[in-house]
Motif scaffolding. Structure first.
Motif, PDB file in Angstrom:
ATOM      1  N   LEU A  21       0.846  -1.199   0.000  1.00 38.99           N
ATOM      2  CA  LEU A  21       0.000   0.000   0.000  1.00 38.99           C
ATOM      3  C   LEU A  21       0.877   1.242   0.000  1.00 38.99           C
ATOM      4  O   LEU A  21       2.023   1.205   0.431  1.00 38.99           O
ATOM      5  CB  LEU A  21      -0.931   0.032   1.211  1.00 38.99           C
ATOM      6  N   GLN A  22       0.286   2.301  -0.501  1.00 39.40           N
ATOM      7  CA  GLN A  22       0.954   3.608  -0.381  1.00 39.40           C
ATOM      8  C   GLN A  22       0.063   4.506   0.474  1.00 39.40           C
ATOM      9  O   GLN A  22       0.260   4.631   1.659  1.00 39.40           O
ATOM     10  CB  GLN A  22       1.238   4.172  -1.770  1.00 39.40           C
ATOM     11  N   CYS A  23      -0.977   5.085  -0.126  1.00 37.00           N
ATOM     12  CA  CYS A  23      -1.861   5.925   0.709  1.00 37.00           C
ATOM     13  C   CYS A  23      -2.758   5.068   1.596  1.00 37.00           C
ATOM     14  O   CYS A  23      -3.201   5.506   2.645  1.00 37.00           O
ATOM     15  CB  CYS A  23      -2.706   6.854  -0.162  1.00 37.00           C
ATOM     16  N   GLY A  24      -3.041   3.839   1.172  1.00 30.25           N
ATOM     17  CA  GLY A  24      -3.831   2.918   1.989  1.00 30.25           C
ATOM     18  C   GLY A  24      -5.336   3.076   1.861  1.00 30.25           C
ATOM     19  O   GLY A  24      -6.092   2.322   2.489  1.00 30.25           O
ATOM     20  N   PHE A  25      -5.789   4.010   1.044  1.00 35.11           N
ATOM     21  CA  PHE A  25      -7.228   4.244   0.991  1.00 35.11           C
ATOM     22  C   PHE A  25      -7.979   3.066   0.366  1.00 35.11           C
ATOM     23  O   PHE A  25      -9.090   2.750   0.752  1.00 35.11           O
ATOM     24  CB  PHE A  25      -7.499   5.542   0.203  1.00 35.11           C
ATOM     25  N   CYS A  26      -7.336   2.411  -0.585  1.00 37.13           N
ATOM     26  CA  CYS A  26      -7.990   1.268  -1.244  1.00 37.13           C
ATOM     27  C   CYS A  26      -7.843  -0.026  -0.454  1.00 37.13           C
ATOM     28  O   CYS A  26      -8.468  -1.030  -0.778  1.00 37.13           O
ATOM     29  CB  CYS A  26      -7.365   1.064  -2.623  1.00 37.13           C
ATOM     30  N   CYS A  67      -6.546   0.651  -7.454  1.00 38.44           N
ATOM     31  CA  CYS A  67      -5.562   1.307  -6.592  1.00 38.44           C
ATOM     32  C   CYS A  67      -4.942   2.449  -7.388  1.00 38.44           C
ATOM     33  O   CYS A  67      -4.203   2.214  -8.344  1.00 38.44           O
ATOM     34  CB  CYS A  67      -4.478   0.308  -6.179  1.00 38.44           C
TER      35      CYS A  67
END
Ligand code: FES
Ligand code: FES
Length: 217
Positions: free
Chosen positions: A159-164, A196
Motif C-alpha cells: 500500500l501507499q496511501c492505503g485508501f484502497c 488502486c
C-alpha cells in the motif's frame, strides 16, 4: 400490500424492497401527472402524502455478528449505514474502515462480505442487506492480532496511501475463502473489481499469494 404487511410498516419494524419500490413508484406516477396551478399542486401534494408509500423504516442488520437496528430511507445504502448510521439505542455504528470513494460501484473501496461473497456496499440498498451476514474489515483482526491477509499487506508493503486497502483485503478474503491456493492470474481476476490509484498492484498480488500460503499451513 397485505394488512399484516401494512401493520409492520406502520410499526416501523420491517420493510421489504417490494414495499419501498411500490411506494416510491406510486409517488413518481402521482408526481408526473400533478396539475400546474398552485391549489391543484397543493391538493396533489396532499394526496401524495396520503399514499401508502414508505419513506423511512426501522430495519435490523447483522454486521460482524452483531444485530443493529437502524432507521433507513428507501435510498439508504449499506455503505452509508456502516459509516454514518446511528442505531435505535443512539450508538453510531461507525464502521468507517469501509471506504466511500466513488460511491458508484467503480472502485471497490467499499467492499464488504455479504454471506461470504464480496459486494460493493455502495451498490447495496440497506433494506436488501436484511437477513444477510455482513462482514466488514473491522472484524478481521482478533484483538491486536491481525488477520494473515492484513499481516501480508504490511510485510509486502502492499500500500501507499492505503485508501484502497480495506477493499482489497476484503476482496482477497472472499477470494481465499473460495480458492485457498490461487495462481497469480486467479488473484488478479479475484481482485479485478478493486482499483488502486497509487498503482501498488504488484505488491498487492504478492501479498495475497503470501497470505494464501500462510493460511494453508
Ligand atoms: S465506493 Fe463503492 S465501488 Fe467505489
Ligand atoms: S494505496 Fe493508494 S489507492 Fe491504493
Amino acid at each position: 400490500m397485505s394488512e399484516e404487511k401494512d401493520k409492520k410498516v406502520q410499526d416501523g419494524t420491517t420493510i421489504s424492497r417490494r414495499s419501498f419500490i411500490k411506494g416510491v413508484g406510486t409517488g413518481v406516477v402521482a408526481a408526473t401527472v400533478a396539475p400546474t396551478s398552485l391549489v391543484e399542486k397543493a391538493e396533489a401534494q396532499q394526496s401524495i402524502d396520503e399514499l401508502p408509500g414508505v419513506t423511512e423504516a426501522t430495519i435490523s442488520l447483522n454486521i460482524n455478528g452483531r444485530t443493529y437496528k437502524v432507521k433507513v430511507e428507501s435510498r439508504t445504502t449499506l455503505l452509508s449505514v456502516l459509516r454514518d448510521a446511528i442505531d435505535v439505542n443512539g450508538e453510531r455504528i461507525d464502521l468507517t474502515g469501509t471506504k466511500q470513494i466513488c460511491d458508484r460501484g467503480e472502485c471497490g473501496g467499499c467492499t464488504v462480505l455479504m454471506d461470504g461473497k464480496s459486494v460493493y456496499s455502495c451498490m447495496i440498498l440497506a433494506i436488501d442487506a436484511q437477513g444477510k451476514e455482513i462482514t466488514t474489515i473491522e472484524s478481521l483482526a482478533e484483538g491486536d492480532k491481525l488477520h494473515p491477509i492484513q499481516e501480508a499487506f504490511i510485510e509486502h508493503d502492499a500500500l501507499q496511501c492505503g485508501f484502497c486497502t480495506p477493499g482489497f483485503v476484503m476482496s482477497a478474503k472472499a477470494l481465499l475463502n473460495e480458492n485457498p491456493d490461487p495462481t497469480l492470474e486467479e488473484v488478479k481476476r479475484g481482485l479485478a473489481g478493486n482499483l488502486c490509484r497509487c498503482g501498488a498492484y504488484p505488491r498487492i498480488f504478492e501479498a495475497v499469494q503470501a497470505a494464501a500460503k500462510r493460511m494453508r499451513v
